[in-house]
Design an enzyme around this catalytic site. Structure first.
Site, PDB file in Angstrom:
ATOM      1  N   ASP A  12       0.820  -1.227   0.000  1.00 30.41           N
ATOM      2  CA  ASP A  12       0.000   0.000   0.000  1.00 30.41           C
ATOM      3  C   ASP A  12       0.847   1.268   0.000  1.00 30.41           C
ATOM      4  OD1 ASP A  12      -2.261  -1.693   0.276  1.00 30.41           O
ATOM      5  OD2 ASP A  12      -1.822  -1.837   2.414  1.00 30.41           O
ATOM      6  N   LYS A  15       2.031   2.266  -5.129  1.00 29.47           N
ATOM      7  CA  LYS A  15       2.666   1.793  -6.367  1.00 29.47           C
ATOM      8  C   LYS A  15       1.796   2.100  -7.582  1.00 29.47           C
ATOM      9  CE  LYS A  15       2.966  -2.367  -4.577  1.00 29.47           C
ATOM     10  NZ  LYS A  15       2.689  -2.137  -3.150  1.00 29.47           N
ATOM     11  N   GLY A  39      -4.459  -4.054  -4.385  1.00 33.43           N
ATOM     12  CA  GLY A  39      -5.442  -3.033  -4.738  1.00 33.43           C
ATOM     13  C   GLY A  39      -4.686  -1.786  -5.142  1.00 33.43           C
ATOM     14  N   HIS A  40      -4.589  -1.538  -6.426  1.00 34.27           N
ATOM     15  CA  HIS A  40      -3.844  -0.376  -6.904  1.00 34.27           C
ATOM     16  C   HIS A  40      -4.813   0.720  -7.313  1.00 34.27           C
ATOM     17  CE1 HIS A  40      -0.047  -2.943  -7.815  1.00 34.27           C
ATOM     18  NE2 HIS A  40      -0.283  -2.787  -6.538  1.00 34.27           N
ATOM     19  N   GLN A 227       1.959  -6.133  -3.479  1.00 32.61           N
ATOM     20  CA  GLN A 227       2.442  -6.312  -2.105  1.00 32.61           C
ATOM     21  C   GLN A 227       3.822  -5.657  -1.965  1.00 32.61           C
ATOM     22  OE1 GLN A 227       1.098  -9.548  -3.556  1.00 32.61           O
ATOM     23  NE2 GLN A 227      -0.792  -8.513  -3.072  1.00 32.61           N
TER      24      GLN A 227
HETATM   25  P1  IMP Z   1      -2.774 -12.875   1.485  1.00 33.41           P
HETATM   26  O1  IMP Z   1      -1.876 -12.293   0.460  1.00 33.41           O
HETATM   27  O2  IMP Z   1      -4.233 -12.614   1.231  1.00 33.41           O
HETATM   28  O3  IMP Z   1      -2.494 -14.334   1.748  1.00 33.41           O
HETATM   29  O4  IMP Z   1      -2.462 -12.131   2.889  1.00 33.41           O
HETATM   30  C1  IMP Z   1      -1.225 -12.282   3.554  1.00 33.41           C
HETATM   31  C2  IMP Z   1      -0.789 -10.979   4.216  1.00 33.41           C
HETATM   32  O5  IMP Z   1      -0.434 -10.042   3.197  1.00 33.41           O
HETATM   33  C3  IMP Z   1      -1.872 -10.302   5.057  1.00 33.41           C
HETATM   34  O6  IMP Z   1      -1.253  -9.655   6.155  1.00 33.41           O
HETATM   35  C4  IMP Z   1      -2.444  -9.263   4.104  1.00 33.41           C
HETATM   36  O7  IMP Z   1      -3.033  -8.175   4.796  1.00 33.41           O
HETATM   37  C5  IMP Z   1      -1.186  -8.844   3.365  1.00 33.41           C
HETATM   38  N1  IMP Z   1      -1.475  -8.320   2.015  1.00 33.41           N
HETATM   39  C6  IMP Z   1      -1.805  -9.006   0.911  1.00 33.41           C
HETATM   40  N2  IMP Z   1      -1.968  -8.191  -0.129  1.00 33.41           N
HETATM   41  C7  IMP Z   1      -1.717  -6.950   0.307  1.00 33.41           C
HETATM   42  C8  IMP Z   1      -1.681  -5.667  -0.334  1.00 33.41           C
HETATM   43  O8  IMP Z   1      -1.910  -5.507  -1.527  1.00 33.41           O
HETATM   44  N3  IMP Z   1      -1.361  -4.616   0.476  1.00 33.41           N
HETATM   45  C9  IMP Z   1      -1.072  -4.768   1.788  1.00 33.41           C
HETATM   46  N4  IMP Z   1      -1.080  -5.937   2.418  1.00 33.41           N
HETATM   47  C10 IMP Z   1      -1.399  -7.031   1.679  1.00 33.41           C
END
Ligand code: IMP
Length: 440
Positions: A12, A15, A39-40, A227
């Site tokens: 977040d 990007k 989520g971009h 991420q």
């Molecule tokens: P998952 O990717 O849904 O398996 O989540 C694993 C961890 O990554 C969790 O702590 C999520 O909140 C975090 N996470 C996954 N995608 C994002 C993102 O796009 N931004 C911030 N945190 C993320």
């Protein structure tokens, strides 16, 4: 010229804005890992009207006509989420067709049982839950690594799809019954699968050859990370991470583009820190100031709407991201969120069990025990929103930015002072040294 954009914190960082700003200067934009957990947010002005796009799976370049967007082999693709996103974009007047959106036939699929498994596994973790986005990301990558996943390429052969889906659904349902999750309906899955074949097949191709041929023929490539470094399965705060390589290695394994073809790597980093979900966060502010930063920065998840945890800039994390990704430069975002603060802290090291360190510990428990060592700088208490020339920054804001760069070990190629494209200070000279000319 091929450029990779990587998150340098826990995600977040903004990007989407940086990719959106760069996309007009590239021929191809590709995602290489993660899925619709990302989520971009992109805000653009078209014909004088402001439009907001939240992209989850499709590269942010899609809003630019004439660009080819690629979902690389390292991405996990939920066909339902992809189809919804395609329709939403079309509804907002964006062209999405088999020429401007390509999906790798090697990309693994997220199927409904992965989502059910994500829920069941998280529930079984109790107080140690990762706080996933519940999008089925981890279970889909598990199946990939266990060599039993279905891939986008399987959607191009309807004659064998029903049998493959039946087999994997039965396996997943057995697992779900052990974990106490909701089993999925095989027949509904097969009907959906046939529909996905029809709608998505025209987009599915061998993007590994496409990307290599295009770049060797002179097309420029923007690699869009999702991420971030601290959520990387290998280099992040394991097990509180996502299930892919969100640092630079993923850009190569997730596209088939070799490291030798990547000319520049830029890390995107916020002027403070946020994280969503569980896991260690040494500089977290669990107080009114943390809430103020959350409100001013609009720190709520673009994918899940969850409030983000907020805290001071962590230079230990920044240095680590510069090292692991070999960052040539950083893009600093959301500087304006700090405009009203009297003083601002920067974490320069950790004290863990009485010992000081300037390194990220490998163990999440040690990271949780880390007390930040801070230095404090005066706030500038002036508006920086919309400033797009370095010389126009208030002197104290400039000092803060310079200190962040010094502590991180990389220069800033971009400083973002607002959501819109033109609310950005750009170091064109630094970019052109790496072969990127934004004036063209
Ligand atoms: P998952 O990717 O849904 O398996 O989540 C694993 C961890 O990554 C969790 O702590 C999520 O909140 C975090 N996470 C996954 N995608 C994002 C993102 O796009 N931004 C911030 N945190 C993320």
């Amino acid at each position: 010229m091929n450029l990779a954009i990587i998150g340098a914190q826990w995600g977040d960082e903004g990007k989407g804005k940086i990719v959106d700003l760069l996309a007009p200067h590239f021929d191809i934009v590709t995602r290489y890992q993660g899925g619709h957990n990302a989520g971009h947010t992109v805000i653009i002005r078209r014909d004088g009207i402001e439009q907001k796009f939240v992209l989850h799976l499709i590269p942010s370049g899609i809003t630019h006509p004439g660009k080819t967007c690629v979902i690389g082999n390292g991405v996990v693709v939920d066909p339902r989420a992809l189809l919804i996103e395609m329709e939403d974009l079309r509804g907002q007047g964006i062209e999405v067709n088999p020429k401007n959106l390509l999906v790798s036939n090697r990309a693994h699929l997220i199927l409904p049982y992965h989502v059910a498994l994500d829920r069941a596994i998280e529930a079984s973790r109790g107080g140690n839950a990762v706080g996933t986005t519940m999008r089925g990301i981890g279970p889909a990558y598990e199946d990939k690594m266990a060599r039993r996943g279905l891939r986008a390429g399987d959607l191009t052969d309807p004659s064998t799809l029903a049998e493959k889906l039946t087999h994997t659904a039965r396996q997943a349902n057995r697992l779900l019954s052990v974990l106490g999750g909701e089993p999925i309906d095989e027949k509904v899955l097969i009907d959906d699968g046939m529909r996905w074949c029809d709608l998505l097949s025209p987009h599915i191709c061998d993007t590994t050859y496409y990307l290599n041929r295009s770049t060797r023929d002179g097309s420029s490539l923007l690699l869009e990370g999702a991420q971030a470094t601290m959520l990387d399965i290998d280099h992040g705060t394991y097990p509180f991470v996502t299930s892919s390589n969100s640092s630079i290695g993923g850009a190569c394994t997730g596209t088939g583009i070799p490291p030798s073809l990547i000319n520049m790597v830029i890390g995107v980093i916020k002027a403070y820190t946020t994280r969503v979900g569980g896991g260690p966060f040494p500089t977290e502010l669990n107080d009114a100031l943390g809430e103020t930063i959350r409100t001013r920065g609009g720190e709520y998840g673009a994918s899940t709407g969850r409030p983000r945890r907020t805290g001071w800039f962590d230079a230990v994390v920044a240095r680590y991201a510069v090292m692991v990704n070999g960052l040539h430069a950083l893009a600093l975002t959301k500087l304006d969120v700090l405009d009203d603060l009297d003083e601002i802290r920067i974490c320069t090291g950790y004290r863990i069990n009485g010992r000081e360190t300037d390194q990220v510990p490998y163990d999440a428990n040690l990271m949780s025990a880390a007390e930040p060592v801070y230095e404090t700088m005066p706030g500038w208490r002036e508006k920086t929103v919309g400033i797009n020339r370095l010389d126009d920054l208030p002197a104290k804001a400039r000092e803060y930015v310079d200190r962040l760069s010094e502590l991180s070990g990389a220069p800033f190629a971009f400083i973002s002072t607002g959501a819109e494209r033109n609310e950005t200070i750009i170091s064109s000279e630094m970019l052109s040294r790496h072969g990127l000319d934004l004036s063209i």
